[in-house]
Design an enzyme around this catalytic site. Structure first.
Site, mmCIF file in Angstrom:
data_model
loop_
_atom_site.group_PDB
_atom_site.id
_atom_site.type_symbol
_atom_site.label_atom_id
_atom_site.label_comp_id
_atom_site.label_asym_id
_atom_site.label_seq_id
_atom_site.Cartn_x
_atom_site.Cartn_y
_atom_site.Cartn_z
ATOM 1 C CG ASP A 163 -1.860 -1.111 1.341
ATOM 2 O OD1 ASP A 163 -2.914 -1.047 0.717
ATOM 3 O OD2 ASP A 163 -1.555 -2.084 2.070
ATOM 4 N NE ARG A 219 -6.035 5.303 3.182
ATOM 5 C CZ ARG A 219 -6.568 4.111 3.455
ATOM 6 N NH1 ARG A 219 -7.350 3.960 4.519
ATOM 7 N NH2 ARG A 219 -6.340 3.082 2.662
ATOM 8 C CE LYS A 258 -5.806 1.572 -0.913
ATOM 9 N NZ LYS A 258 -4.713 0.869 -0.229
ATOM 10 C CG HIS A 259 -11.095 1.049 0.284
ATOM 11 N ND1 HIS A 259 -10.650 2.341 0.443
ATOM 12 C CD2 HIS A 259 -10.118 0.246 0.804
ATOM 13 C CE1 HIS A 259 -9.467 2.329 1.053
ATOM 14 N NE2 HIS A 259 -9.118 1.079 1.283
ATOM 15 C CG HIS A 305 -8.632 -0.765 9.536
ATOM 16 N ND1 HIS A 305 -8.928 0.274 8.687
ATOM 17 C CD2 HIS A 305 -7.600 -1.435 8.971
ATOM 18 C CE1 HIS A 305 -8.097 0.239 7.657
ATOM 19 N NE2 HIS A 305 -7.287 -0.784 7.803
ATOM 20 C CG ASP A 343 -9.473 -3.464 2.644
ATOM 21 O OD1 ASP A 343 -8.253 -3.679 2.796
ATOM 22 O OD2 ASP A 343 -10.004 -2.379 2.953
#
Length: 672
Positions: free
Chosen positions: A203, A271, A301-302, A314, A398
């Site tokens: 990443d 991001r 992504k995502h 997460h 993911d």
């Protein structure tokens, strides 16, 4: 001599007329477009049993019509620009192959040779066992081993790569410390692989998600969004791709194409390129073009979009409540543009989209009924992504160890669901042995069809061929690889680009006449802040001899407040990544507003990460945002404060006053 060779390596044992020389670009799965004035051709030794390896030495290349194109000893074809047709021929002295090139009105096309012998991928799949096929789909991480960071290959990991026929591995910051060490580790992984080449992913987004410890620390996507420059986005993608490629890494799990239209998003934020679907699409596809032109497999992504969530996947299971019409206009738009322009892979989101897939399942965590996450949804991956949006590339989950999946599903159950939903890469499965054995049994019992597995393996082998990822007959010596990597990683051209992006991203959001600062008129400067405040202090100290740091995230003491009152300039460094950090109850924001109330006329604030910070202190006299805690962004912020950089960044998001009103609109940005 050849005892113990892996399956693809066994081709080396068959150099007595049993192998045939083939130009890889003749493979029917490869859609080769000659976009520049050259093309790099690859030669393979292929066996009847479906194995193939790349060969580079003892070859003779030639062009039958040099007025149209010439070819060098490495198979690099250079077009002359003249119309006509030629054949490029390669021979190893035992067999030969050729491929045509036709140029008309400046447009060049490859003329593939036809025949069953070129369908190497179908032959390979027909020859592979179920275990070998499933291995192609597995991409575990080996971040640590026995409690220590994995920075070099060990016998146990080497054996796992072979035993499970792994098609890929993912590296993390723990694995990639120096350029030489990373090159050696990647090389060791490739040597351990015995099948059809290894996808080595990472990443390396830039900004807050930067894995290489020796690479160029670009400011990140939202900083690029503030520059509004597709040219800079492409250059950054190419620079990142070049650094990774020089290390032997061949797949970047970037760019993030989420539209960050929710200021409360704790996991995407900077991001993302921004809050506008068109901006995200334009910069994301440019970044992708740069990555892929450097030989890197790019991964958007995502999917279908993680930008409008307020939960970190997460840690929990987020949900996006919008219907398909809204998703097509906003969240899905950048992904569709990336697909249309040929992105290699798409990574899924562990997010529920109940308006797309209303399926519910029982959580193993607490027995409650939950919506099915996109990663495990056939409706999302196959019906929406494949059938409706037309994506033919590789789909990756993911990380399957994230709590959004791991809390609610068993390790094997999650993987079986993901494969049946349509995924090709099983990223970071929870328990490699358990998951691999679970998949073998699922195919045996008919829970997963072998046809479904074959589809994924074909896409994965096609991606490897497209990006030149093959097991090689003779690897370049490791010392040569290290020398090359050290010339590329963190080089001056990339560092200059890093600084250019940082300077052009700095956004002056508010200025009541306090900026720029004439440093000769300020005898003393005080920096107040907590997270990354030392970096801000260091950057300002480069330009001024009297800069003091008060490092705290709490309201100031009387003694600290006296230093603030005595200073000629106060610079607040604020750092948040979620909504709680901006609440009035936040100790950091209590401190910030304490300082602003005491000395409003000489206080400026720097939003170190989130541009939204000013929502918590709108009364500030001056506010600049830098979108990144990388060194180049601190340097650029300091240069801007002292008038050495005229800020030109434009907000790539909207800063809200409250739920119903805007404080600063998308596109806002002041200059001197």
């Amino acid at each position: 001599m050849f005892a113990g060779l892996g399956k693809a390596n066994s081709v080396l044992a068959k150099q007595n007329g049993e192998t045939e020389l083939i130009i890889a670009q003749n493979m029917p799965q490869l859609i080769e477009v000659i976009s520049e004035d050259s093309i790099d051709l690859t030669s393979l030794w292929a066996s009847e049993d479906g194995t193939y390896v790349e060969v580079t030495k003892n070859l003779k290349w030639s062009s039958l019509n040099k007025t149209v194109a010439s070819v060098n000893n490495d198979g690099v074809v250079s077009l002359s620009g003249k119309n006509g047709r030629t054949f490029i021929v390669v021979t190893d002295g035992k067999s030969f192959d050729r491929i045509g090139i036709h140029v008309k009105d400046g447009e060049a096309n490859l003329i593939k040779q036809e025949g069953a012998k070129y369908d190497l991928i179908s032959k390979a799949i027909a020859s592979m066992s179920v275990k070998e096929k499933i291995g192609q789909m597995l991409m575990p991480d080996f971040r640590t081993w026995n409690g220590k960071n994995v920075t070099e290959m060990n016998d146990e990991i080497r054996e796992l790569v072979k035993k499970y026929h792994l098609g890929g591995v993912i590296l993390f910051r723990e694995n990639v410390v120096t350029t030489e060490q990373t090159t050696r580790l990647v090389d060791a992984y490739k040597m351990a692989n015995e099948d059809y080449g290894l996808l080595i992913s990472i990443d390396q987004e830039g900004g807050i998600v930067t894995r290489l410890q020796s690479g160029t620390d670009f400011p990140g996507n939202m900083a690029l969004g503030a520059t509004r420059s597709t040219e800079l986005a492409e250059s950054v993608g190419h620079a990142i791709g070049s650094e990774l490629h020089s290390l032997g890494i061949n797949m970047n799990l970037a760019p993030v194409l989420d539209v960050n239209n929710n200021p409360d998003n704790p996991v995407i934020g900077v991001r993302s390129f921004g809050g506008d679907p068109q901006l995200v699409a334009d910069l994301g596809t440019s970044y992708t073009k740069g990555l892929q032109s450097a030989g890197m497999a790019a991964t958007a992504k995502h999917f279908p979009g993680h930008g409008d969530t307020a939960v970190d996947s997460h840690l929990g299971l987020p949900s996006v409540p919008h219907d398909k019409e809204r998703l097509l206009e906003v969240e899905l738009y950048p992904f569709q543009q990336a697909m249309d322009q040929g992105i290699d892979a798409i990574m899924t989101a562990h997010v529920t989209f109940p308006k797309i897939d209303p399926t519910t399942v029982i959580s193993k965590k607490d027995g409650t009924e939950i919506a099915l996450p996109a990663t495990l949804s056939h409706e999302v991956l196959t019906n929406l992504m494949r059938k409706e949006m037309g994506f033919e590339g590789v789909i990756s989950t993911d990380a399957l160890n994230m709590k959004a999946i791991a809390d609610h599903f068993g390790a094997v159950d999650a993987v079986i669901r993901a494969v049946n939903a349509g995924t090709d890469i099983i990223l970071m499965p929870v328990g490699l042995e358990e998951v691999a054995n679970g998949l073998y049994k699922a195919v045996e019992k008919g829970e997963i069809t072998e046809e479904r597995i074959n589809e994924s393996v074909e896409r994965l082998l096609t991606l490897k061929a497209k990006r030149g990822i093959y097991k090689q007959v003779s690897e370049t010596p490791i010392d040569e690889k290290i020398t090359h990597a050290e010339e590329v990683v963190g080089n001056k051209v990339h560092k200059d680009l890093e600084n250019e992006v940082a300077r052009k991203s700095i956004t002056l959001v508010k200025n009541d006449g306090i900026l720029p600062v004439n440093k000769s008129e300020k005898k003393s400067i005080v920096v107040v802040g907590n997270t990354y405040s030392e970096n801000l202090h260091q950057a300002l100290s480069t330009h001024h001899s009297s800069v003091e740091l008060i490092k705290t995230g709490q309201p100031l003491t009387q003694e600290q407040m006296q230093k603030v009152r005595n200073a000629d300039l106060v610079v607040l460094g604020t750092y948040t990544f979620n909504v709680s950090g901006r609440l009035p109850s936040s100790s950091q924001m209590q401190m910030v507003n304490q300082v602003i109330s005491a000395v409003p006329e000489k206080t400026i604030a720097v939003g170190i990460r989130n541009p939204y910070d000013i929502m918590a202190f709108p009364e500030i006299s001056a506010y600049i945002t830098q979108y990144s805690f990388r060194d180049a962004s601190f340097r650029a912020a300091a240069e801007t404060i002292f008038g050495m950089n005229n800020p030109s960044g434009k907000l790539p998001i909207t800063i809200f006053k409250d739920a119903n009103s805007v404080l600063y609109p998308f596109g806002h940005g002041l200059s001197y």
